[in-house]
Write a protein that holds these residues in place. Structure first.
Motif, PDB file in Angstrom:
ATOM      1  N   ALA A  33     -29.212  18.030  -0.837  1.00 16.03           N
ATOM      2  CA  ALA A  33     -28.367  16.852  -1.007  1.00 16.03           C
ATOM      3  C   ALA A  33     -26.894  17.163  -0.798  1.00 16.03           C
ATOM      4  O   ALA A  33     -26.165  16.401  -0.150  1.00 16.03           O
ATOM      5  CB  ALA A  33     -28.593  16.248  -2.389  1.00 16.03           C
ATOM      6  N   SER A  34     -26.412  18.310  -1.321  1.00 15.34           N
ATOM      7  CA  SER A  34     -24.990  18.625  -1.219  1.00 15.34           C
ATOM      8  C   SER A  34     -24.540  18.939   0.197  1.00 15.34           C
ATOM      9  O   SER A  34     -23.344  18.983   0.467  1.00 15.34           O
ATOM     10  CB  SER A  34     -24.656  19.809  -2.130  1.00 15.34           C
ATOM     11  N   SER A  35     -25.490  19.179   1.085  1.00 18.98           N
ATOM     12  CA  SER A  35     -25.110  19.462   2.467  1.00 18.98           C
ATOM     13  C   SER A  35     -24.523  18.237   3.143  1.00 18.98           C
ATOM     14  O   SER A  35     -23.748  18.346   4.096  1.00 18.98           O
ATOM     15  CB  SER A  35     -26.321  19.946   3.263  1.00 18.98           C
ATOM     16  N   ASN A  36     -24.920  17.048   2.642  1.00 17.25           N
ATOM     17  CA  ASN A  36     -24.488  15.792   3.263  1.00 17.25           C
ATOM     18  C   ASN A  36     -24.859  15.727   4.734  1.00 17.25           C
ATOM     19  O   ASN A  36     -24.299  14.930   5.487  1.00 17.25           O
ATOM     20  CB  ASN A  36     -22.990  15.560   3.110  1.00 17.25           C
ATOM     21  N   ASP A  37     -25.806  16.566   5.175  1.00 13.65           N
ATOM     22  CA  ASP A  37     -26.241  16.548   6.558  1.00 13.65           C
ATOM     23  C   ASP A  37     -27.595  15.849   6.626  1.00 13.65           C
ATOM     24  O   ASP A  37     -28.573  16.333   6.033  1.00 13.65           O
ATOM     25  CB  ASP A  37     -26.359  17.969   7.104  1.00 13.65           C
ATOM     26  N   PRO A  38     -27.705  14.720   7.329  1.00 14.66           N
ATOM     27  CA  PRO A  38     -28.968  13.985   7.346  1.00 14.66           C
ATOM     28  C   PRO A  38     -30.121  14.768   7.936  1.00 14.66           C
ATOM     29  O   PRO A  38     -31.279  14.558   7.553  1.00 14.66           O
ATOM     30  CB  PRO A  38     -28.639  12.740   8.186  1.00 14.66           C
TER      31      PRO A  38
END
Length: 952
Positions: free
Chosen positions: A298-303
């Motif tokens: 989630a913290s990656s913010n990469d879909p």
């Protein structure tokens, strides 16, 4: 403390599954789907950075160029081949907040944002002029200045990156900082105060397991200690919303990079929480991320990462990382084999410390990391337990509790038990303890919590004159957080106009050299260089070590003593500045008198700055240049050459005259000159770490190295000099630098001869062209980890129905395991099973040796072999072991392996205990278990075979 956006940086190792996702270099603000851009800086930016004003830009083509801001502060040299297309970049200037950078580093230049965000194919050079006035006025250590960047664009492939500012390896050259980068982003410089500084995590990356669906398996981080202290680095990791373990990270050779593998137990379906801590030998600790906990995906913010994270793609109940580590596939559910996972956590019992779902394994040692933490109230930190049994690492799920009462009587902080039981959340300044408990054992960490409050305001400042040009200031030292602790920096202003509040606390920034005392102790400072019979107003503010600053309120003044001579020299208005090369500027002016234009002044004072000097306050706040100018009569020419300046830098100067009574002339002009460009060192770019599992030559590439200022300097590439050398090797290695093929080119090959670590260095000497200075040399090392699973001397025999045929030994066979099938039997139980029943089967590829395996075993010659271990024996077979064959039931049935893909009659070997002693035998006909056992007894007795090998 510092809040920044998250952006993925992608790793340097590429696999075929992911490569198609990471083939873009250009990333525009607002683009998506490339896997490179998380949040464009045009739409979001790190805390403490606001929208800026345009200061130029320019077009960049594949031929390369130089970009320079209109104010001359930032210069970017872009080499040829860094881009494939024509791109127009814009530069914006931003004023950062004092607390934006890591640790106690304070901004000492404006920040500059370059858009669009972009990843270059070669490193580019960034030069940023330092604000020397701020450095001097705050008593900062200029030599420890660093260049920082914040980017939304990847610089390496196939990995994500923790959110943080990146501190670059920087050179301080006079009044500027020079560093290299591979991405455009926000750039700035920062400088620390005197004293020991905490380590700086300069980029932490999580690597994806090849063959798995965006499953992180390893973390690498670059840690720089500004003071050169010894650093210990730990990865704190565990399942999201669960406990965490501490894994000591291993330094990669002599580099500043540290590596640790993520344990299987942390790879939960809910995701993985991670934080990296670094502690120096003085107990100073930093961690990244700092203001939050990184919870992947989630913290990656990469879909892409979020949508495709899967710890078990084939749904066979086995963790993908475990399957890949044990020669299996996570896309083939039928290869589960005999792996037993009693507690269903995806980790088979053979690798599980708690195979039956126990809360914790047995341990005899427990530690907690980080052991000492100093943190702000806005930060969070994960604590991890490190446990062992008999010296062997054990993963544990510790319970955590917090103790400690703050200075105001409330708890210092607490554990976030609901969502992150090992995460400490501070709430008040003070000292806390965090206790990790596993069974009857516990370990305690010390937490010192600061907060975002600045030092308490200075309210008792007093001022009185002690001469015609000095006023003494006295006050009580403030604290770090309010009245507690010790501030880090004083900022003192003087003015001849009233200072009454925080807004008008400005004027001349007084250079003082003071280091604040502990809170409550008296401070004293004599302000020099004042004019006689003049009223001065003063204010003092203090910074803490996180960049927080107190406020000023009140009016404090004093008047210098009178002298008979109250007429100052005339103002100097005719100063001209001429650049004399890369480090000198000549100043010329018309002399003034002692009293206006009458007489001869006592001395001249000369000041310089990288910021404009347009008035007397700015002049007297700048850096004074010691000079030996002998004053002459008014109207005569005067000159002085300023030396030891930074090249290619805009400098501003002022000159004032002083008489024997301490009267000063005023400055109300603008004098500037830009030094010539000097040749900058080239940038060497090599992969930090390479690995090999055989003795084959390894390719080392320096092709991404560049000479960024080649165009500006009109350098001749034919004069470049490259050199690869071998710096370190295993003790038993016979290799030297002479064994490097292509040692005088950018790309070289090298073959290790024994297992261990090899460190190679590439040096690059450029051509200075038309630029000043000399040819410059840069060097960078790369580490090769050579790991052989085995190297043996093998004797063989080829069997025919007529009998055994002996031949010469085959020496120098390397082998690597490429797959493994195993049951839950112990080795002893395995060896007791009948020969034709599968027990333990591992497949190894034998790697031919040039001088050994190219022998005539049969017609045609065989050069590719496989070692198949079964029931404590092993067979050497020629042929190709395909993916479809992995996982098939294997059993030895006479002269061939049942269900194997090879026809009867091809070469095979029967080998006992392949990792220690090798023997070989063969027969085209069928043999029973009893016959094989009898044959083995003969071999052991040495009566029938002489085919014993040697373990490496």
């Amino acid at each position: 403390m510092k809040r920044i956006i998250l952006f993925p940086l992608l790793l340097l190792y590429t696999n075929c599954i992911l490569s198609s996702l990471f083939d873009k270099t250009k990333v525009n603000a607002g683009s998506d789907g490339s896997g490179l851009l998380l949040l464009a800086l045009g739409g979001a930016s790190p805390n403490g950075i606001s929208a800026g004003e345009p200061v130029g830009g320019g077009e960049v083509t594949s031929a390369g160029t130089t970009l320079r801001s209109s104010d001359g502060i930032i210069t970017i040299d872009i080499p040829a081949g860094a881009v494939d297309e024509t791109i127009n970049f814009t530069i914006s200037k931003i004023t950062p907040e004092s607390s934006v950078f890591p640790g106690s580093f304070l901004p000492t230049s404006d920040a500059y944002e370059l858009l669009p965000s972009y990843r270059f194919k070669k490193p580019v050079n960034v030069s940023l002029a330092l604000n020397t006035t701020s450095i001097q006025g705050l008593n900062l250590v200029k030599s420890k200045s660093l260049g920082f960047s914040f980017s939304s664009t990847s610089s390496i492939d196939n990995a994500g990156r923790f959110p943080s500012w990146t501190a670059h390896e920087s050179k301080v050259e006079g009044d500027k900082v020079v560093f290299s980068t591979e991405t455009f982003s926000i750039f700035g410089t920062a400088t620390p105060p005197a004293g020991n500084q905490p380590p700086i995590n300069s980029g932490a990356y999580y690597y994806f397991k090849p063959g798995c669906a965006y499953l992180p398996y390893m973390v690498r981080t670059q840690v720089i200690d500004p003071d050169g202290d010894t650093v210990h680095v730990y990865l704190i990791t565990g399942p999201n919303n669960g406990g965490a373990a501490a894994i000591q990270m291993t330094r990669e050779g002599l580099t500043n990079w540290y590596t640790a593998n993520i344990p299987y137990e942390a790879m939960a379906s809910s995701g993985i929480q991670m934080q990296v801590t670094a502690t120096d030998s003085n107990g100073q600790t930093s961690f990244v991320p700092s203001s939050t906990i990184f919870k992947y995906p989630a913290s990656s913010n990469d879909p892409i990462f979020i949508a495709n994270y899967d710890r078990d793609q084939d749904n066979d109940g086995l963790l993908c990382a475990w399957e890949r580590d044990n020669g299996r596939s996570d896309t083939n559910a039928s290869d589960v084999g005999a792996a037993t996972d009693s507690d269903g956590d995806g980790i088979p019992n053979s690798s599980d410390y708690t195979p039956n779902g126990e809360a914790n394994p047995n341990i005899d040692s427990l530690q907690i990391f980080p052991a000492i933490v100093t943190m702000d109230i806005s930060e969070k930190v994960i604590f991890g337990a490190m446990a062992s049994l008999g010296g062997q690492y054990r993963y544990v799920n510790a319970s955590y509790s917090a103790t400690g009462i703050a200075l105001d009587g409330n708890p210092v902080g607490s554990m976030l038990t609901a969502t992150a039981p090992s995460t400490f959340q501070p709430s008040n300044p003070g000292t806390a303890g965090v206790v990790a408990t596993v069974g009857a054992r516990n370990a305690t960490a010390t937490v010192i919590v600061k907060d975002t409050r600045g030092p308490n305001n200075i309210t008792n400042l007093s001022a009185y004159s002690i001469s015609q040009n000095k006023i003494r200031l006295e006050w009580t030292a403030p604290g770090d957080d309010g009245v507690f602790g010790r501030a880090s920096i004083y900022q003192i202003y003087r003015s001849t106009t009233v200072i009454s509040n925080n807004t008008n606390c400005n004027g001349v920034l007084v250079n003082h050299g003071l280091t604040p005392k502990n809170s409550g102790l008296p401070e004293r400072f004599d302000v020099p260089g004042l004019s006689p019979n003049t009223t001065y107003y003063f204010c003092i503010r203090a910074f803490d070590d996180s960049g927080n600053i107190n406020a000023w309120a009140g009016t404090v003044s004093a008047t210098t003593q009178s002298v008979p001579d109250i007429i100052p020299p005339s103002d100097i208005v005719s100063v001209s500045a001429t650049s004399l090369g890369i480090d000198k500027v000549k100043l010329d002016w018309v002399s003034v008198g002692d009293d206006a234009n009458v007489g001869i002044p006592a001395a001249y004072e000369i000041y310089r700055s990288t910021s404009p000097i347009t008035n007397d306050n700015e002049c007297r706040s700048a850096v004074e240049i010691l000079n030996n100018v002998t004053p002459t009569a008014a109207g005569t020419p005067a000159t002085f050459t300023v030396s030891n300046l930074a090249d290619n830098t805009v400098f501003y100067f002022c000159v004032v005259a002083v008489d024997e009574s301490g009267n000063y002339s005023k400055w109300n002009s603008l004098t500037t000159a830009t030094t010539a460009r000097a040749n900058q060192a080239p940038v060497v770019s090599v992969v930090n770490v390479l690995t090999t599992i055989n003795r084959n030559p390894v390719f080392f590439s320096g092709s991404s190295s560049s000479d960024p200022d080649a165009i500006a300097c009109a350098a001749n590439a034919n004069n470049y000099v490259y050199s690869w050398t071998l710096l370190n090797k295993p003790p038993t290695s016979a290799r030297t630098s002479a064994d490097i093929t292509g040692a005088n080119t950018l790309n070289a090959t090298f073959a290790p001869d024994v297992a261990g670590n090899y460190v190679l260095q590439l040096t690059f000497t450029d051509d200075k062209g038309v630029c000043g200075g000399t040819n410059k040399l840069s060097a960078k090392t790369t580490t090769l980890y050579a790991d052989y699973i085995g190297y043996v001397n093998v004797s063989y025999e080829y069997a025919t129905p007529a009998g055994y045929v002996y031949s010469v030994p085959v020496e120098g066979v390397d082998y690597e395991r490429i797959s493994q099938l195993e049951s839950n039997l112990t080795p002893t139980e395995c060896n007791q099973r009948p020969l034709n029943n599968l027990c333990v089967s591992s497949t190894y590829r034998l790697i031919p040796d040039t001088n050994g395996m190219q022998v005539q075993l049969y017609n045609p010659p065989v050069t590719d072999y496989y070692l198949m271990e079964q029931n404590g024996y092993a067979g050497i077979r020629d042929g190709f072991w395909t993916t479809a064959d992995i996982g098939m039931p294997l059993r030895f049935d006479g002269n061939y392996f049942f269900n194997d893909p090879w026809p009867n009659g091809q070469l095979y070997k029967r080998v006992w205990n392949p990792t220690v002693t090798w023997t070989a035998s063969g027969n085209v006909g069928f043999k029973t278990d009893a016959e094989w056992n009898a044959l083995q007894q003969d071999v052991a007795a040495g009566t029938k075979r002489n085919l014993v090998g040697t373990r490496f």
